[in-house]
Design an enzyme around this catalytic site. Structure first.
Site, mmCIF file in Angstrom:
data_model
loop_
_atom_site.group_PDB
_atom_site.id
_atom_site.type_symbol
_atom_site.label_atom_id
_atom_site.label_comp_id
_atom_site.label_asym_id
_atom_site.label_seq_id
_atom_site.Cartn_x
_atom_site.Cartn_y
_atom_site.Cartn_z
ATOM 1 N N THR A 13 37.303 43.448 49.781
ATOM 2 C CA THR A 13 39.181 42.870 49.406
ATOM 3 C C THR A 13 39.630 43.057 47.557
ATOM 4 O OG1 THR A 13 36.974 40.634 49.971
ATOM 5 C CG2 THR A 13 39.626 40.077 48.547
ATOM 6 N N LYS A 203 31.193 37.242 32.980
ATOM 7 C CA LYS A 203 32.444 37.115 32.170
ATOM 8 C C LYS A 203 31.995 36.865 31.275
ATOM 9 C CE LYS A 203 35.034 36.872 36.823
ATOM 10 N NZ LYS A 203 34.509 35.301 37.643
HETATM 11 N N1 LIG Z 1 36.554 39.662 45.390
HETATM 12 C C1 LIG Z 1 37.466 39.419 44.132
HETATM 13 O O1 LIG Z 1 38.482 38.422 44.033
HETATM 14 C C2 LIG Z 1 37.277 39.524 42.825
HETATM 15 C C3 LIG Z 1 38.014 39.210 42.035
HETATM 16 C C4 LIG Z 1 36.790 39.907 40.925
HETATM 17 C C5 LIG Z 1 36.376 41.410 40.618
HETATM 18 N N2 LIG Z 1 35.935 41.170 41.543
HETATM 19 C C6 LIG Z 1 35.175 42.470 41.618
HETATM 20 O O2 LIG Z 1 35.534 43.705 42.600
HETATM 21 C C7 LIG Z 1 34.221 43.929 42.524
HETATM 22 C C8 LIG Z 1 34.413 44.450 44.091
HETATM 23 O O3 LIG Z 1 34.365 42.726 44.816
HETATM 24 P P1 LIG Z 1 35.312 43.050 46.625
HETATM 25 O O4 LIG Z 1 34.992 41.235 46.693
HETATM 26 O O5 LIG Z 1 36.189 43.359 46.671
HETATM 27 O O6 LIG Z 1 33.519 43.108 47.532
HETATM 28 P P2 LIG Z 1 34.437 43.136 48.641
HETATM 29 O O7 LIG Z 1 34.919 42.620 49.811
HETATM 30 O O8 LIG Z 1 32.073 42.721 49.726
HETATM 31 O O9 LIG Z 1 33.723 44.809 49.006
HETATM 32 C C9 LIG Z 1 32.893 45.200 48.691
HETATM 33 C C10 LIG Z 1 33.501 47.223 49.048
HETATM 34 O O10 LIG Z 1 32.301 48.240 48.623
HETATM 35 C C11 LIG Z 1 31.582 48.493 49.458
HETATM 36 N N3 LIG Z 1 29.821 48.745 48.902
HETATM 37 C C12 LIG Z 1 29.391 47.413 48.565
HETATM 38 N N4 LIG Z 1 28.244 48.426 48.408
HETATM 39 C C13 LIG Z 1 28.764 49.808 48.780
HETATM 40 C C14 LIG Z 1 27.161 51.103 48.803
HETATM 41 N N5 LIG Z 1 25.766 50.505 47.900
HETATM 42 N N6 LIG Z 1 27.524 51.823 49.667
HETATM 43 C C15 LIG Z 1 28.258 52.393 49.217
HETATM 44 N N7 LIG Z 1 29.357 50.890 49.255
HETATM 45 C C16 LIG Z 1 29.590 50.200 48.904
HETATM 46 C C17 LIG Z 1 31.759 47.906 50.962
HETATM 47 O O11 LIG Z 1 31.505 48.396 51.782
HETATM 48 P P3 LIG Z 1 31.694 48.337 53.267
HETATM 49 O O12 LIG Z 1 33.309 48.306 53.583
HETATM 50 O O13 LIG Z 1 31.489 49.316 53.804
HETATM 51 O O14 LIG Z 1 30.931 47.127 53.591
HETATM 52 C C18 LIG Z 1 32.796 47.409 50.858
HETATM 53 O O15 LIG Z 1 34.373 47.978 50.640
HETATM 54 C C19 LIG Z 1 33.316 43.396 41.979
HETATM 55 O O16 LIG Z 1 32.203 43.847 41.160
HETATM 56 C C20 LIG Z 1 33.830 42.175 42.382
HETATM 57 O O17 LIG Z 1 32.807 41.374 41.112
HETATM 58 C C21 LIG Z 1 36.310 40.941 42.566
#
Ligand SMILES: NC(=O)c1ccc[n+]([C@@H]2O[C@H](COP(=O)([O-])OP(=O)(O)OC[C@H]3O[C@@H](n4cnc5c(N)ncnc54)[C@H](OP(=O)(O)O)[C@@H]3O)[C@@H](O)[C@H]2O)c1
Length: 425
Positions: A13, A203
């Site tokens: 995301t 947080k």
């Molecule tokens: N989503 C939000 O609204 C939001 C808001 C504020 C902060 N955050 C923070 O932003 C970060 C990412 O969140 P997200 O929502 O974008 O997560 P997400 O949609 O689950 O995406 C995670 C990404 O990281 C990759 N990944 C995860 N573990 C990995 C590993 N061991 N080795 C290599 N690649 C790995 C995944 O690969 P694949 O694509 O291959 O699965 C995916 O591309 C987190 O720390 C979250 O707390 C998110």
């Protein structure tokens, strides 16, 4: 023209949203930095997933990104403690600036990583880790840094705020509101991190560390989630003039000592924070010179979070272009954390009781024995000779209140302690 080469770890995301913003707003970014960003490599876990970018950029070899001599900045957008922690450390050891959105990483390892970055003359930014698109980390580190921040309270998790808003507006119970949030994509299939308060704990601990200058030992943070909130509690809270919100709260309780807590809290209807509904987040704080301040907005989602990541990236780029060193503001370890038993506040409590004369008197006497004064009361008759009674107390010590409600629950006229919550005025 300076070209700044980026390696992105994670293309979910936030990773994809950040990439899109860098492409769509390239001219805005250039105008503000005199630099062009070039995404050189993107690290993921699953190479077979279809992606919106060229497969040539994608790798599952994260180490090759953080050690690539051509990469200037690493964006850590994977989440979780490992391998994020190792990769960020390695990126810094290899001279890369780092921007991360990872609250768990910063709450657990922030002190070490920020100090390492500072000593290495590198930037480590994490605006997106708290409040998504709402700028709170940078204002606390910069514009508000001269204040003695006395208290911070935040609605820091959109999922739980959405669930509580549904419960309040539709009279829904927790399980139904959670199920609806899952259908709408606002809650994960495993909602633990949100509904049990872990996300809010990370947080508020980060905000406390920035404000009070030392990392907060997470095991000393009091954490409760929202599973114990019922539609009945929502009803009584409203009757008494309050809403129930999951708040992260930190406050100074003495010289070099803070209390950091996460729990459902009754907030007066007229407080600004009570008006923050649905998936919106808000942060309220009181500083000795600035007074009361509130920030609110979208705390999650691809676009708002990308906005925070790109803002941090622009900060890094300005430093790189100006040839400056890292502007990280380090904090130390070992903050003294106060005990919950010493908290002094008002409380809400609800009992199931025998619906007969004398019940109220017995309860009031038991409370007063423990120096807990009752301020407001509401009682209803149920079936089978039972009733329900809810109180708001005056300010008292948490340890006294805890003893009092256990003693009340043992009275012959009381059949059940239904629930209780703290109140913020
Ligand atoms: N989503 C939000 O609204 C939001 C808001 C504020 C902060 N955050 C923070 O932003 C970060 C990412 O969140 P997200 O929502 O974008 O997560 P997400 O949609 O689950 O995406 C995670 C990404 O990281 C990759 N990944 C995860 N573990 C990995 C590993 N061991 N080795 C290599 N690649 C790995 C995944 O690969 P694949 O694509 O291959 O699965 C995916 O591309 C987190 O720390 C979250 O707390 C998110």
């Amino acid at each position: 023209m300076r070209v700044i080469r980026i390696g992105i770890l994670g293309f979910g995301t936030v990773g994809e949203g950040t990439y899109r913003m860098l492409v769509d707003n390239a001219d805005e970014v250039f105008a503000k930095t005199a630099a062009r960003f070039e995404v050189k490599r993107v690290g993921v876990r699953d190479l077979t997933k279809p992606r919106s970018i060229s497969q040539d950029l994608i790798t599952d070899d994260l180490k090759s990104i953080v050690t690539d001599p051509e990469i200037d900045v690493v964006l850590e957008l994977m989440g979780g403690e490992e391998p994020a922690n190792k990769m960020v450390q390695l990126a810094l050891e290899n001279g890369k600036h780092v921007v991360t959105a990872n609250k768990e990483l910063i709450a657990k390892h922030g002190s070490r990583l920020i100090n390492f970055a500072k000593d290495s003359g590198l930037d480590l930014h994490f605006e997106a880790a708290v409040g998504g698109g709402i700028p709170v980390v940078q204002p606390l580190k910069h514009q508000l840094a001269g204040n003695d921040v006395i208290k911070i309270m935040g609605i820091l998790n959109g999922t739980t705020n959405y669930i509580l808003t549904q419960m309040e507006e539709q009279g829904a119970d927790f399980a139904d509101a959670l199920a609806e949030a899952q259908v709408k994509g606002y809650a994960e299939a495993d909602p633990t991190a949100d509904v049990d308060g872990f996300d809010t704990m990370y947080k508020i601990s980060i905000l406390a560390a920035i404000s009070f200058g030392k990392q907060i030992p997470l095991e000393k943070v009091h954490r409760e989630g929202i599973r114990s909130v019922s539609a009945a509690d929502m009803h009584y809270a409203k009757h008494f003039g309050y809403k129930i919100k999951l708040l992260g709260i930190c406050e100074e309780t003495g010289e070099g000592e803070v209390l950091v807590r996460v729990h459902p809290t009754l907030v007066p209807l007229e407080h600004q924070i009570a008006r923050v509904s649905g998936v919106y987040n808000a942060l309220w704080l009181h500083g000795d010179f600035v007074g009361d301040l509130m920030f609110s907005g979208r705390g999650a989602g691809a676009d708002p979070t990308a906005s925070a990541v790109v803002g941090d990236l622009i900060d890094v780029a300005r430093n790189v272009v100006a040839g400056g060193n890292g502007s990280a503001i380090p904090y130390g370890e070992g903050m003294q954390v106060a005990k919950m038993g010493d908290l002094e506040t008002r409380y809400y409590v609800r009992f199931e009781v025998a619906d007969r004369p004398g019940t109220l008197g017995e309860i009031a006497t038991a409370f007063s024995r423990r120096q807990v004064g009752l301020a407001q009361m509401e009682m209803i008759t149920k079936t089978g000779g039972l009733g329900e009674i809810a109180f708001m107390t005056h300010v008292c010590r948490e340890s006294d209140f805890g003893t009092a409600i256990q003693e009340v629950a043992r009275l012959g006229s009381v059949s059940k302690l239904e629930g209780w919550f703290r109140v913020e005025e």
